[in-house]
Enzyme design. Structure first.
Site, PDB file in Angstrom:
ATOM      1  N   CYS A  90      -0.179  -2.955  19.032  1.00 57.87           N
ATOM      2  CA  CYS A  90      -0.850  -4.306  19.183  1.00 57.87           C
ATOM      3  C   CYS A  90       0.064  -5.436  18.977  1.00 57.87           C
ATOM      4  O   CYS A  90       0.955  -5.508  17.952  1.00 57.87           O
ATOM      5  CB  CYS A  90      -1.826  -4.421  17.911  1.00 57.87           C
ATOM      6  SG  CYS A  90      -2.958  -6.056  18.255  1.00 57.87           S
ATOM      7  N   GLY A  91       0.384  -6.044  20.212  1.00 55.86           N
ATOM      8  CA  GLY A  91       1.424  -7.428  19.964  1.00 55.86           C
ATOM      9  C   GLY A  91       1.174  -8.580  19.207  1.00 55.86           C
ATOM     10  O   GLY A  91       1.624  -8.864  18.199  1.00 55.86           O
ATOM     11  N   HIS A  92      -0.156  -8.768  19.518  1.00 55.67           N
ATOM     12  CA  HIS A  92      -0.572 -10.065  18.561  1.00 55.67           C
ATOM     13  C   HIS A  92      -0.767  -9.763  16.913  1.00 55.67           C
ATOM     14  O   HIS A  92      -0.323 -10.349  15.974  1.00 55.67           O
ATOM     15  CB  HIS A  92      -1.904 -10.809  18.946  1.00 55.67           C
ATOM     16  CG  HIS A  92      -3.036 -10.245  18.407  1.00 55.67           C
ATOM     17  ND1 HIS A  92      -3.602  -9.188  18.594  1.00 55.67           N
ATOM     18  CD2 HIS A  92      -3.831 -10.819  17.394  1.00 55.67           C
ATOM     19  CE1 HIS A  92      -4.745  -8.917  17.773  1.00 55.67           C
ATOM     20  NE2 HIS A  92      -4.893 -10.001  16.646  1.00 55.67           N
ATOM     21  N   HIS A 223      -8.367  -1.150  27.543  1.00 57.94           N
ATOM     22  CA  HIS A 223      -8.734  -2.614  27.862  1.00 57.94           C
ATOM     23  C   HIS A 223      -8.632  -3.178  29.262  1.00 57.94           C
ATOM     24  O   HIS A 223      -8.354  -2.579  30.053  1.00 57.94           O
ATOM     25  CB  HIS A 223      -7.382  -3.484  27.414  1.00 57.94           C
ATOM     26  CG  HIS A 223      -7.130  -3.282  25.869  1.00 57.94           C
ATOM     27  ND1 HIS A 223      -6.888  -2.128  25.174  1.00 57.94           N
ATOM     28  CD2 HIS A 223      -6.921  -4.202  24.821  1.00 57.94           C
ATOM     29  CE1 HIS A 223      -6.623  -2.121  23.792  1.00 57.94           C
ATOM     30  NE2 HIS A 223      -6.598  -3.508  23.802  1.00 57.94           N
ATOM     31  N   ASP A 249     -10.090 -11.287  23.673  1.00 50.47           N
ATOM     32  CA  ASP A 249      -8.854 -11.932  23.064  1.00 50.47           C
ATOM     33  C   ASP A 249      -8.619 -13.404  22.946  1.00 50.47           C
ATOM     34  O   ASP A 249      -8.656 -13.858  24.171  1.00 50.47           O
ATOM     35  CB  ASP A 249      -7.677 -11.097  23.554  1.00 50.47           C
ATOM     36  CG  ASP A 249      -6.507 -11.136  22.425  1.00 50.47           C
ATOM     37  OD1 ASP A 249      -6.225 -12.074  21.865  1.00 50.47           O
ATOM     38  OD2 ASP A 249      -5.583 -10.185  22.638  1.00 50.47           O
ATOM     39  N   CYS A 253      -2.534 -11.905  24.185  1.00 49.97           N
ATOM     40  CA  CYS A 253      -2.443 -10.428  24.115  1.00 49.97           C
ATOM     41  C   CYS A 253      -0.939  -9.851  24.447  1.00 49.97           C
ATOM     42  O   CYS A 253      -0.281  -9.904  25.643  1.00 49.97           O
ATOM     43  CB  CYS A 253      -3.360  -9.695  25.148  1.00 49.97           C
ATOM     44  SG  CYS A 253      -3.592  -7.998  24.866  1.00 49.97           S
ATOM     45  N   GLY A 254      -0.439  -9.286  23.207  1.00 47.42           N
ATOM     46  CA  GLY A 254       0.995  -8.963  23.394  1.00 47.42           C
ATOM     47  C   GLY A 254       1.100  -7.769  24.234  1.00 47.42           C
ATOM     48  O   GLY A 254       1.940  -7.802  25.413  1.00 47.42           O
ATOM     49  N   THR A 255       0.216  -6.571  24.167  1.00 48.01           N
ATOM     50  CA  THR A 255       0.431  -5.366  24.702  1.00 48.01           C
ATOM     51  C   THR A 255       0.011  -5.726  26.414  1.00 48.01           C
ATOM     52  O   THR A 255       0.293  -5.225  27.343  1.00 48.01           O
ATOM     53  CB  THR A 255      -0.160  -4.144  24.228  1.00 48.01           C
ATOM     54  OG1 THR A 255      -1.581  -4.567  23.948  1.00 48.01           O
ATOM     55  CG2 THR A 255       0.474  -3.783  23.036  1.00 48.01           C
TER      56      THR A 255
END
Length: 333
Positions: A90-92, A223, A249, A253-255
């Site tokens: 999860c990036g964020h 997603h 989101d 969204c990082g990923t």
């Protein structure tokens, strides 16, 4: 009877929530964070449900536990928990977790400004800038990201045919560009995105199988990344990411940004070393970059980086009591 008391730091990354759970960590079995993720899901998932769902959380809630690293050469490990499950990456969540942990003194890097962290999807490198007690920004160098399916047509009941791509950036994303059945996120309401996202995800997951070649526990389209025209003149693209059952989101969204960069790289729209400013549904931005080119099981892939910021906005103590009929959370659907 009290089943658990959990101390938490609540923050948000560019608008999307991050709850860093600082106590009540269940002991996890496994040689790495991927195996520990499976152990958590098999034996401790009640904690995720209790802390992420209502009444202690909500549809967008996302959180994390910090663990000691499995390999002492690394600085720490993160287990991600949210309403949609226990994510490989999860990036964020990474940006928010690192910010909250550094500001609270829960992470001590060997080299100031740098961290090497274990996540279920692999190893990520993190750089950050801190001014006094506050972390200004966090940049993570993500795991290898790649385009898994290109230009595929899926049938979505009630909506019609959509041409989509599926890319991996730590999770598998079905990416929907503007076309006849979808005019772009600027023309759809949040209600419309929430209405059609589960249908699109189900159709893509059924028609376009995804199993990560290096970790078969990472599988399936989880997603939906809808695209459109950005609001900010310095953004290269805009997106709205759907996850869980009813979540959009609020961050870029990082990923998802990693998956989008992998898609664009594979299609010749983004080059090695090039930056990519990705905008969220509320106008917040992540700055991505194609750091280098690599492979995943012989397929072309990229190593992307994502830079963003987070802000801590609260500390709380959550109690899970067996006498509470909603001890383990609920969703209204």
């Amino acid at each position: 009877m009290i089943k658990g008391t959990f101390f938490c730091i609540d923050a948000h990354t560019c608008g999307n929530p991050v709850r860093l759970i600082t106590s009540g960590h269940p002991p996890l079995r496994g040689r790495n964070m991927s195996e520990k993720r499976q152990d958590f899901l098999a034996h401790h998932d009640w904690i995720r449900q209790a802390l992420m769902f209502e009444p202690r959380g909500h549809d967008m809630m996302s959180g994390a536990f910090l663990y000691p690293p499995c390999d002492s050469a690394n600085d720490g490990a993160i287990l991600f928990v949210e309403t949609s499950g226990c994510l490989p990456m999860c990036g964020h969540g990474t940006i928010g977790t690192v910010t909250a942990a550094l500001e609270a003194g829960l992470l001590t890097p060997r080299t100031p400004g740098q961290l090497r962290l274990e996540v279920p999807a692999g190893i990520i490198d993190v750089q950050y800038q801190q001014t006094g007690a506050k972390v200004d920004w966090v940049r993570l160098t993500n795991i290898a990201s790649y385009l898994a399916h290109a230009d595929k047509v899926i049938d979505v009941p009630g909506l019609g045919q959509l041409k989509v791509d599926v890319a991996y950036g730590g999770n598998y994303y079905v990416i929907v560009e503007p076309q006849e059945c979808f005019p772009g996120i600027e023309h759809w309401s949040a209600d419309q995105l929430l209405r059609w996202s589960p249908e699109v995800r189900a159709a893509a997951d059924a028609a376009l199988p995804c199993i990560h070649p290096d970790d078969p526990t990472v599988r399936g389209v989880s997603h939906v990344l809808w695209t459109g025209t950005p609001k900010n003149p310095d953004s290269h693209a805009a997106n709205a990411v759907f996850y869980g059952d009813r979540a959009l989101d609020r961050s870029p969204c990082g990923t998802g940004t990693s998956a989008r960069m992998a898609q664009r790289f594979a299609k010749g729209l983004l080059a090695e070393g090039e930056s990519f400013v990705h905008e969220s549904l509320i106008g917040s931005q992540f700055v991505g970059r194609v750091e280098r080119v690599t492979e995943v099981a012989g397929q072309p892939a990229i190593i992307p980086s994502i830079q963003g910021w987070a802000r801590v906005h609260g500390h709380n103590t959550l109690v899970v009591d067996d006498d509470d009929p909603y001890a383990f959370g609920f969703q209204v659907k």
